[in-house]
Scaffold this motif. Structure first.
Motif, PDB file in Angstrom:
ATOM      1  N   ALA A   1       0.774  -1.179  -0.109  1.00  0.00           N
ATOM      2  CA  ALA A   1       0.052   0.050   0.071  1.00  0.00           C
ATOM      3  C   ALA A   1       0.745   1.220   0.112  1.00  0.00           C
ATOM      4  N   MET A   2       0.624   2.211  -0.667  1.00  0.00           N
ATOM      5  CA  MET A   2       1.171   3.515  -0.734  1.00  0.00           C
ATOM      6  C   MET A   2       0.285   4.695  -0.371  1.00  0.00           C
ATOM      7  N   LEU A   3       0.916   5.762   0.230  1.00  0.00           N
ATOM      8  CA  LEU A   3      -0.046   6.879   0.482  1.00  0.00           C
ATOM      9  C   LEU A   3      -0.065   7.856  -0.806  1.00  0.00           C
ATOM     10  N   THR A   4      -1.160   8.277  -0.897  1.00  0.00           N
ATOM     11  CA  THR A   4      -1.472   9.200  -2.165  1.00  0.00           C
ATOM     12  C   THR A   4      -2.102  10.170  -1.521  1.00  0.00           C
ATOM     13  N   VAL A   5      -1.831  11.438  -1.759  1.00  0.00           N
ATOM     14  CA  VAL A   5      -2.569  12.658  -1.626  1.00  0.00           C
ATOM     15  C   VAL A   5      -3.432  13.065  -2.660  1.00  0.00           C
ATOM     16  N   ILE A   6      -4.608  13.252  -2.484  1.00  0.00           N
ATOM     17  CA  ILE A   6      -5.468  13.670  -3.757  1.00  0.00           C
ATOM     18  C   ILE A   6      -6.111  15.080  -3.306  1.00  0.00           C
ATOM     19  N   THR A   7      -5.677  15.989  -4.377  1.00  0.00           N
ATOM     20  CA  THR A   7      -6.304  17.326  -4.086  1.00  0.00           C
ATOM     21  C   THR A   7      -7.201  17.654  -5.203  1.00  0.00           C
ATOM     22  N   TYR A   8      -8.314  18.698  -5.077  1.00  0.00           N
ATOM     23  CA  TYR A   8      -9.005  18.932  -6.248  1.00  0.00           C
ATOM     24  C   TYR A   8      -9.451  20.196  -6.001  1.00  0.00           C
ATOM     25  N   ASP A   9      -9.992  21.003  -7.242  1.00  0.00           N
ATOM     26  CA  ASP A   9     -10.416  22.213  -7.050  1.00  0.00           C
ATOM     27  C   ASP A   9     -11.328  22.276  -8.295  1.00  0.00           C
ATOM     28  N   VAL A  10     -12.741  22.461  -7.813  1.00  0.00           N
ATOM     29  CA  VAL A  10     -13.621  22.320  -8.592  1.00  0.00           C
ATOM     30  C   VAL A  10     -14.454  23.749  -8.852  1.00  0.00           C
ATOM     31  N   ASN A  11     -14.747  24.009 -10.041  1.00  0.00           N
ATOM     32  CA  ASN A  11     -15.202  25.511 -10.177  1.00  0.00           C
ATOM     33  C   ASN A  11     -16.979  25.174  -9.726  1.00  0.00           C
TER      34      ASN A  11
ATOM     35  N   LYS B   1      -7.968   2.866 -10.045  1.00  0.00           N
ATOM     36  CA  LYS B   1      -9.479   2.917 -10.181  1.00  0.00           C
ATOM     37  C   LYS B   1     -10.165   4.066  -9.708  1.00  0.00           C
ATOM     38  N   ILE B   2      -9.425   4.669  -8.566  1.00  0.00           N
ATOM     39  CA  ILE B   2     -10.007   5.812  -7.839  1.00  0.00           C
ATOM     40  C   ILE B   2      -9.639   6.720  -8.956  1.00  0.00           C
ATOM     41  N   LYS B   3      -8.391   7.096  -9.386  1.00  0.00           N
ATOM     42  CA  LYS B   3      -8.120   8.184 -10.439  1.00  0.00           C
ATOM     43  C   LYS B   3      -9.159   8.135 -11.633  1.00  0.00           C
ATOM     44  N   SER B   4      -9.143   6.994 -12.039  1.00  0.00           N
ATOM     45  CA  SER B   4     -10.413   6.853 -13.239  1.00  0.00           C
ATOM     46  C   SER B   4     -11.461   7.357 -13.077  1.00  0.00           C
ATOM     47  N   GLU B   5     -12.161   6.932 -11.928  1.00  0.00           N
ATOM     48  CA  GLU B   5     -13.431   7.175 -11.461  1.00  0.00           C
ATOM     49  C   GLU B   5     -13.439   8.804 -11.218  1.00  0.00           C
ATOM     50  N   LEU B   6     -12.669   9.492 -10.463  1.00  0.00           N
ATOM     51  CA  LEU B   6     -12.581  10.869 -10.369  1.00  0.00           C
ATOM     52  C   LEU B   6     -12.441  11.621 -11.491  1.00  0.00           C
ATOM     53  N   THR B   7     -11.622  11.192 -12.310  1.00  0.00           N
ATOM     54  CA  THR B   7     -11.648  11.749 -13.711  1.00  0.00           C
ATOM     55  C   THR B   7     -12.853  11.922 -14.350  1.00  0.00           C
ATOM     56  N   LYS B   8     -13.630  10.936 -14.192  1.00  0.00           N
ATOM     57  CA  LYS B   8     -15.004  10.811 -14.883  1.00  0.00           C
ATOM     58  C   LYS B   8     -15.779  12.028 -14.299  1.00  0.00           C
ATOM     59  N   LEU B   9     -15.726  12.279 -13.124  1.00  0.00           N
ATOM     60  CA  LEU B   9     -16.555  13.418 -12.184  1.00  0.00           C
ATOM     61  C   LEU B   9     -16.490  14.472 -12.385  1.00  0.00           C
ATOM     62  N   ILE B  10     -15.343  14.964 -13.029  1.00  0.00           N
ATOM     63  CA  ILE B  10     -14.949  16.315 -13.272  1.00  0.00           C
ATOM     64  C   ILE B  10     -15.147  16.696 -14.772  1.00  0.00           C
TER      65      ILE B  10
ATOM     66  N   PRO C   1     -12.892  18.601 -17.066  1.00  0.00           N
ATOM     67  CA  PRO C   1     -11.514  18.970 -17.323  1.00  0.00           C
ATOM     68  C   PRO C   1     -11.051  20.457 -17.955  1.00  0.00           C
ATOM     69  N   GLU C   2     -12.298  21.062 -18.273  1.00  0.00           N
ATOM     70  CA  GLU C   2     -12.224  22.487 -18.840  1.00  0.00           C
ATOM     71  C   GLU C   2     -12.350  23.401 -17.569  1.00  0.00           C
ATOM     72  N   LYS C   3     -13.047  23.042 -16.514  1.00  0.00           N
ATOM     73  CA  LYS C   3     -13.168  24.174 -15.300  1.00  0.00           C
ATOM     74  C   LYS C   3     -12.522  23.424 -14.019  1.00  0.00           C
ATOM     75  N   ASP C   4     -12.170  22.185 -13.916  1.00  0.00           N
ATOM     76  CA  ASP C   4     -11.836  21.529 -12.650  1.00  0.00           C
ATOM     77  C   ASP C   4     -10.420  20.956 -12.818  1.00  0.00           C
ATOM     78  N   SER C   5      -9.899  20.726 -11.664  1.00  0.00           N
ATOM     79  CA  SER C   5      -8.668  19.983 -11.733  1.00  0.00           C
ATOM     80  C   SER C   5      -8.486  18.962 -10.593  1.00  0.00           C
ATOM     81  N   LEU C   6      -7.749  17.983 -10.815  1.00  0.00           N
ATOM     82  CA  LEU C   6      -7.440  16.891  -9.829  1.00  0.00           C
ATOM     83  C   LEU C   6      -5.795  16.962  -9.688  1.00  0.00           C
ATOM     84  N   ARG C   7      -5.289  16.779  -8.675  1.00  0.00           N
ATOM     85  CA  ARG C   7      -3.819  16.475  -8.441  1.00  0.00           C
ATOM     86  C   ARG C   7      -3.857  15.123  -7.604  1.00  0.00           C
ATOM     87  N   PHE C   8      -2.461  14.386  -7.838  1.00  0.00           N
ATOM     88  CA  PHE C   8      -2.251  13.184  -7.168  1.00  0.00           C
ATOM     89  C   PHE C   8      -0.776  13.351  -6.892  1.00  0.00           C
TER      90      PHE C   8
END
Length: 128
Positions: free
Chosen positions: A32-42, A82-91, A93-100
């Protein structure tokens, strides 16, 4: 026994009956690894506010909120993909951002906490 089921009477390293005949028993340690997920949603429109709620709810399912729009997740590489794929589908990309931020499995010395909101042990006991 089905695919992937271990035969309890077999000694370590022996074979077990699988879907395709007798297969060698292989033990794989998943790190298992630690990943920090940040997001900025308009959130200037109602659709953006809905996306924000969906992203936040999704992150809560997999990790611990440490600040607004910041989550720490301890998971293996396949789960993180899997998490990255699911989150990418929710945002949008023209207005929001995700960082891993992938901190790996030796993250204990890479995190320093100062201030309010006590830190937590990401792999410690969780009472529900």
């Amino acid at each position: 026994m089905g695919l992937g089921t271990a035969c309890p009477s077999s000694p370590l390293g022996s074979v077990y009956p699988g879907r395709f005949g007798w297969l060698p028993r292989i033990f794989v340690e998943v790190k298992a690894m630690l990943t920090v997920i940040t997001y900025d949603v308009n959130t200037e429109d109602p659709a953006g506010r809905r996306r924000l709620r969906k992203v936040a709810r999704h992150c809560v399912n997999y990790g611990q909120r440490v600040q607004n729009s910041v989550f720490e997740c301890v998971a293996d590489a396949a789960t993180m993909a899997k998490i990255k794929s699911e989150l990418t589908k929710l945002i949008d990309p023209e207005k929001d951002s995700l960082r891993f931020y992938y901190l790996g499995n030796n993250y204990g010395s890479k995190i320093e906490h100062v201030g309010a909101k006590e830190s937590y042990d990401a792999e410690g006991f969780l009472a529900l």
